[in-house]
Design an enzyme around this catalytic site. Structure first.
Site, PDB file in Angstrom:
ATOM      1  N   LYS A 161       0.801  -1.226   0.000  1.00 28.38           N
ATOM      2  CA  LYS A 161       0.000   0.000   0.000  1.00 28.38           C
ATOM      3  C   LYS A 161       0.835   1.279   0.000  1.00 28.38           C
ATOM      4  O   LYS A 161       0.407   2.324  -0.496  1.00 28.38           O
ATOM      5  CB  LYS A 161      -0.944   0.011   1.208  1.00 28.38           C
ATOM      6  CG  LYS A 161      -2.011  -1.078   1.206  1.00 28.38           C
ATOM      7  CD  LYS A 161      -3.034  -0.856   0.105  1.00 28.38           C
ATOM      8  CE  LYS A 161      -4.209  -1.818   0.221  1.00 28.38           C
ATOM      9  NZ  LYS A 161      -5.200  -1.625  -0.862  1.00 28.38           N
ATOM     10  N   GLU A 183      -9.713   5.725   3.102  1.00 32.47           N
ATOM     11  CA  GLU A 183     -10.514   4.645   3.673  1.00 32.47           C
ATOM     12  C   GLU A 183      -9.579   3.477   3.950  1.00 32.47           C
ATOM     13  O   GLU A 183      -8.511   3.364   3.340  1.00 32.47           O
ATOM     14  CB  GLU A 183     -11.624   4.218   2.709  1.00 32.47           C
ATOM     15  CG  GLU A 183     -11.236   3.163   1.671  1.00 32.47           C
ATOM     16  CD  GLU A 183     -10.136   3.607   0.704  1.00 32.47           C
ATOM     17  OE1 GLU A 183      -9.387   2.717   0.222  1.00 32.47           O
ATOM     18  OE2 GLU A 183     -10.015   4.812   0.424  1.00 32.47           O
ATOM     19  N   SER A 450       1.659  -9.767  -0.572  1.00 29.45           N
ATOM     20  CA  SER A 450       1.245  -8.364  -0.533  1.00 29.45           C
ATOM     21  C   SER A 450       1.374  -7.695   0.828  1.00 29.45           C
ATOM     22  O   SER A 450       1.421  -6.477   0.914  1.00 29.45           O
ATOM     23  CB  SER A 450      -0.205  -8.239  -1.016  1.00 29.45           C
ATOM     24  OG  SER A 450      -1.053  -9.068  -0.244  1.00 29.45           O
TER      25      SER A 450
END
Length: 466
Positions: A161, A183, A450
């Site tokens: 991210k 969010e 991830s």
């Protein structure tokens, strides 16, 4: 703003504002905007990423050319994508796209971004040969695929991210926006956003479902420690969908002063394109590292899919390589027939959610069916429009794994490789049980790791008997 609508009941899209209608009132921006005329022959939109090794360019020229543009000049991937938003946001989206395209060719911006990705985020992330996991999936005759993990879990903040968060924070600074909203579901995007806001001195507000705050308490504390305000969302199922809705409402109200760092390849154009490009570094590094390690390309790419940013970051570089399989793994929750899952591409239908047309979990009236997954990051009833497009044209394959299968994979990687994966990643790992027996000996499989699993230990404790 309607969260979902049945395609047969939509008003005509001809009444929608054209997404490429640029306002003349852009003189306040702190940089000169460039015009980018639509060229049907263009293969890809400009991208922002770490510099590729020069030798990779020669191989890229030999690849089969793309036969379509993703997205087109209206922000659509086939019939998917677009801008289904209030008029209030149209100017902000146009301004954002203009800035993104301008900065894509800005050498100073590129140099700053590359430096931060290298020295602050820790790129490039390793392509790690998982030797014991590979041995686990060897058949009795000793044959089986070679499994590599793209270690996005080693990035600063522990997930992919941060790639997107850093780049969007830099973009927001160029736009003169001092307030950031985001969010988050699993909390990793929230932590990444709070991190870059601390780094660049920006005000940060993160919307998070109350249920997700409970199961991701560690990440809530991390965000607050970093100086972010975390606002609990109690509406609906109090999960990622509802947090996204609240963030959009905030943006509508405060659009002049606020930039919304959307965390996935979802939402209205240009977000699916922009977030994909900021994560494209994953696939570009993978191509370079594969060439260095075994002198070729991966045969199979595997990644989990919620909104789909980590998967698209890995896939995008290889979409035009027809000999590379791309496999996304969704959350089957308690099972596809239970009604308690988040397998949007497997069981969904076309509709509109959070400003874009894509596959959704919806009932006959076009109302959202609440999803379920043990993983907060996959607990979403929609998916990025480009994933919907790749599914429909048959370029990518999408499957699903249950909560129970993901938990077993969570434990398996921990014990075989000493790597505790995120529960999101665990869904992709779980699919190896079905995939590996079908692959030829020596096939090169790259799985996008991830995120790391520290955040999920509290959840796993409730379900695993160790």
């Amino acid at each position: 703003m309607a969260l979902s609508t049945n395609p047969t009941c939509r008003t005509s899209t001809s009444a929608l504002p054209k997404p490429y209608r640029f306002s003349s009132n852009l003189s306040h921006l702190p940089f000169k905007l460039q015009k980018f005329p639509f060229r049907p022959s263009a293969i890809k939109t400009p991208s922002i990423f770490c510099t590729i090794a020069r030798e990779m360019e020669e191989e890229k020229k030999e690849r089969e050319p793309a036969v379509f543009q993703r997205p087109d000049s209206f922000g659509r991937f086939g019939k998917f994508g677009g801008k289904y938003v209030p008029e209030t946001l149209m100017y902000a989206l146009t301004e954002l796209e203009s800035a993104f395209r301008s900065l894509s060719g800005d050498q100073d911006f590129q140099k700053e971004l590359d430096g931060i990705l290298k020295d602050y985020v820790g790129r490039e992330s390793p392509l790690y040969f998982a030797e014991r996991l590979t041995m686990h999936y060897k058949r009795p005759n000793g044959e089986g695929p070679d499994i590599y993990l793209k270690r996005e879990d080693l990035n600063h903040t522990g997930a992919h991210k941060i790639n997107n968060a850093v780049a969007q924070a830099l973009l927001a600074k160029r736009l003169g926006k001092k307030r950031i909203i985001a969010e988050t579901g699993a909390g990793q995007h929230g932590v990444a956003t709070a991190t870059v806001c601390a780094r660049f001195g920006l005000q940060c507000v993160v919307y998070m479902g109350a249920q997700d705050m409970e199961r991701q308490a560690l990440n809530v504390f991390r965000m607050r420690l970093l100086g972010a305000e975390v606002r609990a969302v109690h509406s609906g199922t109090a999960t990622l969908k509802d947090a996204t809705s609240e963030a959009i409402r905030d943006w509508v109200t405060n659009v002049e002063s606020t930039h919304y760092i959307l965390g996935s390849v979802a939402g209205p154009h240009p977000y699916p394109m922009m977030v994909r490009e900021f994560h494209a570094v994953i696939g570009k590094e993978t191509r370079k590292q594969a060439l260095e390690k075994w002198g070729g390309k991966p045969d199979v790419l595997v990644a989990c899919v919620g909104g789909g940013s980590n998967a698209m970051g890995l896939f995008h570089e290889f979409v035009d390589d027809k000999d590379v399989r791309m496999i996304g793994v969704e959350a089957a929750g308690f099972g596809l027939d239970s009604g308690k899952h988040a397998a949007t591409l497997t069981k969904g239908e076309v509709g509109v959610l959070h400003g874009a047309m894509s596959y959704l979990l919806q009932d006959e009236d076009g109302q959202i069916i609440e999803p379920h997954s043990i993983s907060a990051g996959l607990d979403y009833p929609g998916v990025g429009p480009e994933h919907s497009f790749l599914k429909d044209i048959g370029r990518a394959e999408y499957y699903s794994c249950t909560d129970e299968e993901a938990l077993e994979a969570f434990k398996r990687l921990s014990r075989l490789e000493g790597i505790i994966p995120a529960l999101e990643t665990s869904h992709a790992l779980a699919f190896l049980e079905k995939l590996c027996p079908t692959l030829p000996n020596g096939a090169k499989l790259v799985l996008n790791c991830s995120g790391r699993g520290d955040k999920d230990v509290h959840t796993a404790i409730k379900h695993l008997q160790l």
